[in-house]
Design an enzyme around this catalytic site. Sequence first.
Site, PDB file in Angstrom:
ATOM      1  CG  ASN A  58      -5.661  -7.351  -1.510  1.00 19.26           C
ATOM      2  OD1 ASN A  58      -6.282  -6.846  -0.289  1.00 19.26           O
ATOM      3  ND2 ASN A  58      -4.935  -8.852  -1.084  1.00 19.26           N
ATOM      4  CD  GLU A 107       0.396  -9.967   1.260  1.00 20.47           C
ATOM      5  OE1 GLU A 107      -1.490  -9.170   1.906  1.00 20.47           O
ATOM      6  OE2 GLU A 107       0.657 -10.066   1.294  1.00 20.47           O
ATOM      7  CB  SER A 156       5.330  -7.960  -8.850  1.00 19.46           C
ATOM      8  OG  SER A 156       6.262  -7.889  -7.624  1.00 19.46           O
ATOM      9  CE  LYS A 173      -0.897  -6.297  -0.728  1.00 17.70           C
ATOM     10  NZ  LYS A 173      -0.164  -7.745  -0.541  1.00 17.70           N
ATOM     11  N   GLY A 195       4.528  -8.486  -3.816  1.00 16.66           N
ATOM     12  CA  GLY A 195       5.436  -7.404  -3.968  1.00 16.66           C
ATOM     13  C   GLY A 195       6.117  -7.135  -3.881  1.00 16.66           C
ATOM     14  CG  HIS A 225      -3.528 -13.206  -0.203  1.00 15.15           C
ATOM     15  ND1 HIS A 225      -2.596 -12.704   0.617  1.00 15.15           N
ATOM     16  CD2 HIS A 225      -3.238 -11.483  -1.540  1.00 15.15           C
ATOM     17  CE1 HIS A 225      -2.095 -11.311  -0.464  1.00 15.15           C
ATOM     18  NE2 HIS A 225      -2.160 -11.574  -1.529  1.00 15.15           N
ATOM     19  CD  GLU A 269      -1.909 -13.355  -5.118  1.00 16.79           C
ATOM     20  OE1 GLU A 269      -2.135 -11.948  -6.127  1.00 16.79           O
ATOM     21  OE2 GLU A 269      -2.386 -13.528  -4.258  1.00 16.79           O
TER      22      GLU A 269
END
Length: 259
Positions: free
Chosen positions: A12, A106, A220, A14, A180, A104, A174
Site C-alpha cells: 500500500n 486511515e 509495521s 498510500k 507506521g 483502511h 491491521e
Amino acid sequence: MAQGRRPLIAGNWKMNGLWDDGVERAETLMRLMQDAEAAQGPLPFDLLLCPPATLIGVVHFTLANTSITVGGQDCHTKASGAHTGDVSASMLKDLDCTHVIVGHSERRADHAESDAVVEAKAQAAVAAGLCAIVCVGETEAQRDAGRTAEIVARQVKGSIPTGANSQNLVVAYEPVWAIGTGKTPTAPEVQEVHALIRARLADLIGAAEAAKTRILYGGSVKPSNAKELLALPDVDGALVGGASLVAGDFWAIAAASTA
Ligand code: PEP
C-alpha cells in the site's frame, strides 16, 4: 500459513510517489522477481501493488509482462455518478486492477467511514469483479481496554459484504497502533486475532470458504519481522505500507513468506 492458502503480499503506497518514483519502484521489483524466477522457477506467492490512483495505469503498464498485479486503495460505494474526486470499483477494474483496499484505518479515521460504508464499498468492489481487501483493527485505547477481540469481531461482521467468498474477499488485520509506528503485537497475539477472524468468517461465509480465505497481517511489517509473522498458521500474507516504498524491502518481505 496453512497448506492451500497461497501467500499474498500487498504493498500500500498510500499517498506517496510521482510518476518517475512509481516507474522506478515497479521496475526494481520486476527485476528482483525476474532474477528470483530465473533461479527458482515460478514463485509460490502473489504480489500486489496498490499505488495512488494517479499511478495505477503506469505501474500496470510497467509490470505488464509479470504476474505482479495492481489494485486500488479505496473505491466509492456507487459505480458512477456525481461524486467529485472519487473513483469507482468499475473504474479500477477498467484499469485491470484485481483488488481494492477498503476500510483502511486511515480512511475510517480521516473520512469517518463506518462499518456500513466499508461494507458498501466492499459490495461495490465485488459487484465490479474485484477482490475486496477489507481492513479491520483496534486502536491503542481499545487494545489497552482489553477490547481487541470485541472490536475486530464487530468490524468483521459489519464490513463483510453479502456474497463474499474466498475468491472475492481478503481480510487484513491491521492494529491501528501498529501502522507506521514500528510497533507490532507479539506473534501469539497476531495468531489469536487471525484465528478469531477466521472463526467469525466461518459464521458469515461458511467454514469451507473461511478456511480458504486469505487473512493478511498489516502494521509495521519489515524484512526483520516478516518471517516470524508470516509463519503463523492463520497469517496468509501481509499488507505492507512504509516498507513497500522500498522495492528491496518489499521483496525481502515477500521472500520471507516462503522461507
Ligand atoms: C498500512 O498502512 O496498511 C500499513 C500496514 O502501514 P505500515 O506497514 O507502514 O505500518
